[in-house]
Scaffold this motif. Structure first.
Motif, PDB file in Angstrom:
ATOM      1  N   GLU A   1       0.830  -1.210   0.000  1.00 47.01           N
ATOM      2  CA  GLU A   1       0.000   0.000   0.000  1.00 47.01           C
ATOM      3  C   GLU A   1       0.865   1.261   0.000  1.00 47.01           C
ATOM      4  O   GLU A   1       0.636   2.194  -0.790  1.00 47.01           O
ATOM      5  N   ALA A   2       1.877   1.281   0.864  1.00 45.62           N
ATOM      6  CA  ALA A   2       2.756   2.446   0.931  1.00 45.62           C
ATOM      7  C   ALA A   2       3.539   2.611  -0.366  1.00 45.62           C
ATOM      8  O   ALA A   2       3.740   3.731  -0.858  1.00 45.62           O
ATOM      9  N   LEU A   3       3.969   1.498  -0.945  1.00 41.96           N
ATOM     10  CA  LEU A   3       4.721   1.544  -2.195  1.00 41.96           C
ATOM     11  C   LEU A   3       3.846   2.081  -3.317  1.00 41.96           C
ATOM     12  O   LEU A   3       4.296   2.885  -4.148  1.00 41.96           O
ATOM     13  N   GLU A   4       2.598   1.645  -3.339  1.00 41.25           N
ATOM     14  CA  GLU A   4       1.670   2.103  -4.372  1.00 41.25           C
ATOM     15  C   GLU A   4       1.413   3.599  -4.246  1.00 41.25           C
ATOM     16  O   GLU A   4       1.327   4.315  -5.251  1.00 41.25           O
ATOM     17  N   GLN A   5       1.316   4.090  -3.015  1.00 45.94           N
ATOM     18  CA  GLN A   5       1.112   5.524  -2.796  1.00 45.94           C
ATOM     19  C   GLN A   5       2.311   6.331  -3.282  1.00 45.94           C
ATOM     20  O   GLN A   5       2.157   7.371  -3.935  1.00 45.94           O
ATOM     21  N   GLN A   6       3.497   5.846  -2.964  1.00 41.27           N
ATOM     22  CA  GLN A   6       4.708   6.547  -3.409  1.00 41.27           C
ATOM     23  C   GLN A   6       4.823   6.534  -4.927  1.00 41.27           C
ATOM     24  O   GLN A   6       5.200   7.536  -5.537  1.00 41.27           O
ATOM     25  N   MET A   7       4.489   5.405  -5.533  1.00 40.54           N
ATOM     26  CA  MET A   7       4.554   5.308  -6.984  1.00 40.54           C
ATOM     27  C   MET A   7       3.539   6.241  -7.632  1.00 40.54           C
ATOM     28  O   MET A   7       3.824   6.871  -8.662  1.00 40.54           O
ATOM     29  N   SER A   8       2.368   6.353  -7.030  1.00 38.64           N
ATOM     30  CA  SER A   8       1.328   7.238  -7.555  1.00 38.64           C
ATOM     31  C   SER A   8       1.785   8.699  -7.517  1.00 38.64           C
ATOM     32  O   SER A   8       1.592   9.456  -8.480  1.00 38.64           O
ATOM     33  N   LYS A   9       2.422   9.101  -6.412  1.00 40.74           N
ATOM     34  CA  LYS A   9       2.928  10.468  -6.292  1.00 40.74           C
ATOM     35  C   LYS A   9       4.026  10.737  -7.311  1.00 40.74           C
ATOM     36  O   LYS A   9       4.066  11.799  -7.937  1.00 40.74           O
ATOM     37  N   ALA A  10       4.923   9.763  -7.462  1.00 37.93           N
ATOM     38  CA  ALA A  10       6.026   9.932  -8.404  1.00 37.93           C
ATOM     39  C   ALA A  10       5.520  10.008  -9.838  1.00 37.93           C
ATOM     40  O   ALA A  10       6.011  10.805 -10.648  1.00 37.93           O
ATOM     41  N   THR A  11       4.507   9.201 -10.165  1.00 33.87           N
ATOM     42  CA  THR A  11       3.932   9.220 -11.504  1.00 33.87           C
ATOM     43  C   THR A  11       3.249  10.554 -11.773  1.00 33.87           C
ATOM     44  O   THR A  11       3.361  11.114 -12.876  1.00 33.87           O
ATOM     45  N   ALA A  12       2.543  11.059 -10.769  1.00 28.60           N
ATOM     46  CA  ALA A  12       1.879  12.360 -10.908  1.00 28.60           C
ATOM     47  C   ALA A  12       2.911  13.474 -11.108  1.00 28.60           C
ATOM     48  O   ALA A  12       2.691  14.404 -11.893  1.00 28.60           O
ATOM     49  N   ARG A  13       4.035  13.352 -10.412  1.00 27.92           N
ATOM     50  CA  ARG A  13       5.088  14.349 -10.554  1.00 27.92           C
ATOM     51  C   ARG A  13       5.669  14.313 -11.972  1.00 27.92           C
ATOM     52  O   ARG A  13       5.902  15.354 -12.586  1.00 27.92           O
ATOM     53  N   ASN A  14       5.869  13.115 -12.494  1.00 30.84           N
ATOM     54  CA  ASN A  14       6.357  12.995 -13.871  1.00 30.84           C
ATOM     55  C   ASN A  14       5.371  13.590 -14.867  1.00 30.84           C
ATOM     56  O   ASN A  14       5.760  14.251 -15.834  1.00 30.84           O
ATOM     57  N   HIS A  15       4.087  13.345 -14.632  1.00 29.81           N
ATOM     58  CA  HIS A  15       3.056  13.881 -15.526  1.00 29.81           C
ATOM     59  C   HIS A  15       3.067  15.406 -15.504  1.00 29.81           C
ATOM     60  O   HIS A  15       2.935  16.055 -16.562  1.00 29.81           O
ATOM     61  N   ALA A  16       3.264  15.977 -14.309  1.00 29.86           N
ATOM     62  CA  ALA A  16       3.301  17.435 -14.185  1.00 29.86           C
ATOM     63  C   ALA A  16       4.503  18.008 -14.937  1.00 29.86           C
ATOM     64  O   ALA A  16       4.405  19.065 -15.585  1.00 29.86           O
ATOM     65  N   ILE A  17       5.632  17.312 -14.868  1.00 29.92           N
ATOM     66  CA  ILE A  17       6.833  17.758 -15.587  1.00 29.92           C
ATOM     67  C   ILE A  17       6.596  17.707 -17.090  1.00 29.92           C
ATOM     68  O   ILE A  17       6.968  18.632 -17.835  1.00 29.92           O
ATOM     69  N   GLU A  18       5.970  16.624 -17.547  1.00 25.30           N
ATOM     70  CA  GLU A  18       5.669  16.502 -18.966  1.00 25.30           C
ATOM     71  C   GLU A  18       4.764  17.634 -19.436  1.00 25.30           C
ATOM     72  O   GLU A  18       5.005  18.236 -20.493  1.00 25.30           O
ATOM     73  N   GLN A  19       3.738  17.932 -18.652  1.00 24.88           N
ATOM     74  CA  GLN A  19       2.797  18.985 -19.028  1.00 24.88           C
ATOM     75  C   GLN A  19       3.463  20.358 -19.040  1.00 24.88           C
ATOM     76  O   GLN A  19       3.153  21.210 -19.878  1.00 24.88           O
TER      77      GLN A  19
END
Length: 402
Positions: A202-220
């Motif tokens: 669960e904690a790993l999934e949360q961290q991965m979700s945050k990191a993915t969102a951060r990558n998406h923000a950088i792309e945008q």
């Protein structure tokens, strides 16, 4: 500690000859001294090669045959003549053959096994445990057991379904078994997962979700910046081939950056700091290009800065996204491996160094090594560069307290 001698040599340069010669010269000087030499290698093949070389040379000397070492021995021991050396070789040969268990040339894992067997009670190990060499067999069996568990483990089933969906979305192979087996080899590496506290799914999934969102923000952010540049070019009716370099001009980077997180070309980096490379003196649209430089150049510099600032974290997230679900399953897989070993009364050969390392950390090193440390005075480590950090830490107390 005493003196250390290091032989650095490439393949075929005579390193094995020198190692074996050092052993032979020690027993020629003192025929009984083989009992106090510990020679370790990293493979069974290397062990057999070293044993054969040592015994073969001693036997050749003892039998009066043509021996390559004889000339060197006469040089190093001027107090002996050829007959003395052959007599001493015969004595050493006889002693070794009648006391072969003290002829200690073996792999580093087997040496650690000897120490472990001396402390079975303290380590809470079965007196009749077996060593399993083929970790692939145990790993494959444990992966199969893990996959079978999805029928009764809801969290595991949800995690594996998520894994398969992500792989399908990325047009990658979705076979979860292959991926788990591939990363499962980490269980037998230097970092022993079983000794560390693993992060929850669960904690790993949360961290991965945050990191993915951060990558998406950088792309945008990069896409938005590149599109502003495209709009400015379009407002003047400019296309990428109007700039210096034609169809290969730096301005192409605006188009590629408008698709996502893309590394700047060398031409784009130069144009971001040098306005002279934007248009040739004879360019038909030179005036329009120069008018836009004050607006376009800062955007180009911003794109380069966005990439440079975020590239390491962005790529790390992408790489980890490919394996994080498999990584999270390592704890479950380790439990299966441990259960399989306990059920069959075995220890994996690759884990002996980890078992010994943990035992050493909790106990006095001289106490652990006293049974072998008082015996050995000379230590020979073949292919020392292959010694892992944990193996060296296990060895160090023996050297310090010998």
């Amino acid at each position: 500690m005493g003196h250390a001698r290091i032989l650095t040599a490439s393949a075929g340069a005579g390193k094995t000859y020198q190692l074996a010669y050092k052993y032979v010269s020690d027993v020629i000087e003192r025929p009984w001294f083989y009992r106090h030499i510990l020679a370790v290698t990293f493979t069974n093949k290397a062990t057999e090669e070293m044993k054969s070389r040592i015994l073969g040379e001693i036997n050749a000397l003892a039998c009066g045959e043509q021996a390559p070492y004889l000339k060197d021995l006469l040089r190093d021991f001027p107090q002996f003549d050829a007959r003395d050396i052959r007599d001493r070789a015969a004595e050493a040969r006889s002693l070794i053959l009648h006391d072969y268990s003290r002829f200690t040339v073996l792999t580093i894992d087997k040496f650690f096994q000897r120490i472990i067997r001396a402390f079975l009670k303290e380590l809470n190990l079965d007196l009749n445990y077996n060593i399993e060499i083929e970790t692939d067999t145990v790993l494959d069996r444990s992966v199969d057991q893990l996959i079978e568990s999805i029928s009764s483990d809801e969290e595991l089933r949800r995690w594996l379904i998520g894994f398969a969906r992500e792989r399908i979305d990325e047009n990658a192979k979705w076979d979860v078994r292959d991926s788990i087996s591939r990363i499962g080899s980490e269980l037998f590496s230097e970092a022993d997962l079983g000794q560390n506290e693993a992060i929850s799914k669960e904690a790993l999934e949360q961290q991965m979700s945050k990191a993915t969102a951060r990558n998406h923000a950088i792309e945008q952010q990069m896409i938005a910046t590149a599109r502003r540049a495209q709009e400015l070019m379009a407002s003047r009716g400019l296309i990428t081939s109007d700039f210096k370099g034609g169809s290969r001009s730096f301005a192409n980077y605006f188009n590629t950056a408008a698709t996502g997180f893309v590394e700047p070309t060398s031409a784009a980096r130069t144009a971001a700091v040098d306005a002279s490379v934007w248009a040739t003196k004879t360019a038909p649209r030179r005036s329009d290009i120069e008018d836009l430089i004050p607006e376009l150049q800062p955007l180009l510099a911003e794109l380069c800065a966005i990439y440079d600032k975020n590239v390491r974290r962005y790529n790390a997230t992408r790489l980890f996204r490919e394996t994080y679900r498999s990584y999270a399953l390592l704890t479950d897989l380790y439990a299966k491996v441990a259960a399989s070993c306990e059920e069959e009364g075995m220890i994996l050969l690759s884990q002996t160094k980890n078992i010994l390392s943990e035992f050493i950390e909790k106990n006095d090193a001289p106490f652990i090594y006293e049974k072998v440390g008082n015996r050995y005075e000379h230590f020979m480590i073949d292919e020392f560069q292959d010694t892992s950090h944990k193996e060296w830490r296990n060895f160090l107390p023996l050297l310090q307290n010998s």
